[in-house]
Design a protein around this motif. Structure first.
Motif, PDB file in Angstrom:
ATOM      1  N   ASP A 109       9.491  -0.255  -5.998  1.00 50.71           N
ATOM      2  CA  ASP A 109       8.241  -0.435  -4.921  1.00 50.71           C
ATOM      3  C   ASP A 109       7.485  -1.734  -5.022  1.00 50.71           C
ATOM      4  OD1 ASP A 109       7.576   3.143  -4.194  1.00 50.71           O
ATOM      5  OD2 ASP A 109       9.190   1.793  -3.804  1.00 50.71           O
ATOM      6  N   ASP A 113       7.697  -5.109  -2.613  1.00 44.92           N
ATOM      7  CA  ASP A 113       6.507  -5.680  -2.067  1.00 44.92           C
ATOM      8  C   ASP A 113       6.091  -6.879  -2.393  1.00 44.92           C
ATOM      9  OD1 ASP A 113       5.743  -3.243  -0.735  1.00 44.92           O
ATOM     10  OD2 ASP A 113       4.040  -2.908  -1.783  1.00 44.92           O
ATOM     11  N   PHE A 183      -0.584  -8.352   3.114  1.00 45.05           N
ATOM     12  CA  PHE A 183      -0.767  -8.049   1.785  1.00 45.05           C
ATOM     13  C   PHE A 183      -2.008  -8.055   0.936  1.00 45.05           C
ATOM     14  CE2 PHE A 183      -0.462 -11.675  -0.884  1.00 45.05           C
ATOM     15  CZ  PHE A 183       0.008 -12.628   0.102  1.00 45.05           C
ATOM     16  N   ARG A 192       0.278  -5.271  -3.276  1.00 43.79           N
ATOM     17  CA  ARG A 192       0.665  -4.122  -2.215  1.00 43.79           C
ATOM     18  C   ARG A 192       0.738  -4.644  -0.666  1.00 43.79           C
ATOM     19  NH1 ARG A 192      -1.732   1.483  -2.317  1.00 43.79           N
ATOM     20  NH2 ARG A 192       0.325   2.120  -1.631  1.00 43.79           N
ATOM     21  N   THR A 193       1.661  -4.461  -0.035  1.00 42.62           N
ATOM     22  CA  THR A 193       1.650  -4.689   1.276  1.00 42.62           C
ATOM     23  C   THR A 193       1.421  -3.658   2.178  1.00 42.62           C
ATOM     24  OG1 THR A 193       4.057  -3.924   1.525  1.00 42.62           O
ATOM     25  CG2 THR A 193       3.805  -6.284   1.016  1.00 42.62           C
TER      26      THR A 193
END
Ligand SMILES: Nc1ncnc2c1ncn2[C@@H]1O[C@H](COP(=O)(O)OP(=O)(O)O)[C@@H](O)[C@H]1O
Ligand SMILES: N[C@@H](CC(=O)OP(=O)(O)O)C(=O)O
Length: 455
Positions: A109, A113, A183, A192-193
């Protein structure tokens, strides 16, 4: 001071970026500029963000990524050359992509991102360079350096309270700030988006942090319409809409503005102005706390597909203390959020966004409900759309639900679920998604086109 966000369609080409430069130059109070990654230049085009997601997936599958990397770099190269921004910016974009692809110590993940964010990050650098070249003193601002601190996984990506304090310092910048949308960074420095369309959220956070006079959201339509213009021909324009009306409508399909972008500006009561990059002098739509009365009770009608229902039945369910809690606990343990829970005495339907489900998860959930809650029946059904009617005028207008249900019945569609929001600013109808557009047009006709005996 204004915060002005320019979406993907507004920064999709050199021609579009020229337009945003004129818009910024035309108003010195436009001091914080949030930009998305280059979007679609035509309906057939592909957004840079979608190319970057494909690139991440190819890399994770150990496939050759050169062709896709070159396709992405070529997009930026074309823009940079047409804007006469030096070659070095293209080289830095190419090196940045390679660096992100080599970051293999990240989780899946985090890796995705990091690549998704490259679109906005590099576009902001390119646009800041262009602004300086044309005499607009500007600086690229990295969200980490600016202090856009967001929550950690598995929380949904949201700005933390401390972020607002640090970001408020941006108002003192002498230069125009060009800020990449989409982000932020966790306290531990992980990128993190936000969800898709999340540059709207960045703009809202910055507008709240600097207490902007207005948050301008530039897109490719003149205003927010009372229905999606891609479904209903020439829908009515909306001059003013309240935060909570827009939240309901944008959550369920008005993709012109991200539903999660409403809370930061609502908390600070900052007006949002949806405007058209291609027609910047048009007034656009204002999202405000209170608005003047509309002609009718309904402000907008929207539809959103991609929903599933979990149906559970058990005799005397309504008498069993804690049954609902235990049922929702099972969903929570499976990391599944839900939308609505219409229920009867001995049964309940839970409306869930389908992208959270898969066959193996569904079977496990059904087994747990039957075994742990001793339900008589539990099963999933898929392929539903939510049709949402929204309006501050609904709560003092009788017979609305009946009018809407009658209009839906004229299409021959079955109403699978009805849910009236407790705020009484919306009513939701669950229908099979193949009927979504015809129902939307029929409801629009009922509430906006006809001169009604009711009105
Ligand atoms: N009710 C609505 N009013 C205006 N536009 C809408 C509405 N519902 C959906 N849209 C669509 O939203 C699009 C703009 O959003 P988006 O594609 O995200 O643009 P951007 O690239 O500027 O973020 C419009 O082109 C329009 O087709
Ligand atoms: N580029 C990101 C973020 C975004 O907000 O884009 P746009 O402004 O084009 O909706 C996405 O496609 O999700």
């Amino acid at each position: 001071m204004k915060v002005s966000k320019f979406g993907g369609t507004s920064v999709a080409s050199a021609e579009q970026i020229n337009k945003i430069a004129s818009i910024v130059k035309a108003d010195p109070s436009r001091k914080i500029i949030v930009v998305s990654a280059p979007g679609k230049r035509s309906n057939e085009d592909i957004k840079i963000t979608d190319l970057l997601i494909n690139l991440a997936e190819q890399a994770l599958e150990q496939k050759d990524t050169i062709a896709l990397q070159n396709q992405i770099i070529a997009r930026y190269k074309m823009i940079a050359e047409e804007l006469f921004v030096g070659r070095e910016i293209v080289e830095s974009i190419s090196n940045d992509l390679s660096r992100r692809l080599e970051d293999t110590h990240l989780t899946k993940d985090q890796f995705i991102d990091q690549l998704k964010a490259a679109g906005e990050d590099n576009n902001a650098k390119l646009i800041a360079a262009y602004f300086n070249n044309i005499g607009l003193p500007a600086q690229y601002m990295n969200p980490k350096e600016a202090g856009l601190i967001v929550t950690d996984f598995p929380q949904p990506t949201q700005a933390t309270e401390e972020a607002y304090n640090k970001l408020s310092e941006l108002q003192h910048s002498e230069k125009i700030i060009v800020f990449p949308g989409f982000f932020g960074f966790t306290k531990s420095g992980l990128l993190r988006t936000f969800n898709r369309g999340g540059s709207d959220i960045t703009g809202s956070i910055l507008a709240a942090a600097v207490n902007a006079s207005v948050y301008e959201n530039f897109t490719d339509v003149d205003c927010v319409f009372s229905a999606n213009p891609k479904v209903v021909n020439s829908p009515m324009e909306i001059e003013e809409i309240t935060y909570r009306e827009m939240r309901e409508l944008s959550y369920a399909g008005f993709s012109v503005f991200h539903d999660e972008a409403l809370m930061p500006v609502y908390k600070e009561q900052i007006p949002v102005n949806i405007k058209n990059t291609n027609n910047p002098l048009a007034a656009g739509t204002f999202i405000v706390a209170e608005r003047k009365k509309n002609k009718g009770p309904i402000t907008g009608i929207t539809a959103d597909s991609g929903f599933s229902t979990l149906y559970v039945s058990k005799y005397l369910m309504n008498r069993e203390l804690g049954f609902g809690r235990k049922l929702l606990q099972i969903l929570e343990e499976e990391y599944i959020s839900y939308e609505h829970t219409p229920s009867g005495l001995d049964d309940i339907s839970i409306i869930i966004r389908s992208h959270q489900l898969n066959k193996e998860k569904e079977e496990r959930i059904v087994q747990r409900i039957v075994n742990e809650l001793e339900a008589e029946e539990a099963y999933f059904r898929h392929g539903f759309s939510m049709i949402v009617l929204v309006g501050e005028g609904m709560n003092n207008s009788t017979g609305l639900a009946a009018r809407a249900a009658t209009a839906i019945s004229r299409t021959g569609a079955n109403i699978e679920m009805i849910n009236q929001g407790s705020s009484e600013v919306s009513i939701v109808f669950g229908v099979l998604q193949e009927k979504e557009h015809v129902i939307l047009r029929e409801l629009y006709d009922e509430f906006f086109s006809k001169v009604n005996v009711y009105s």
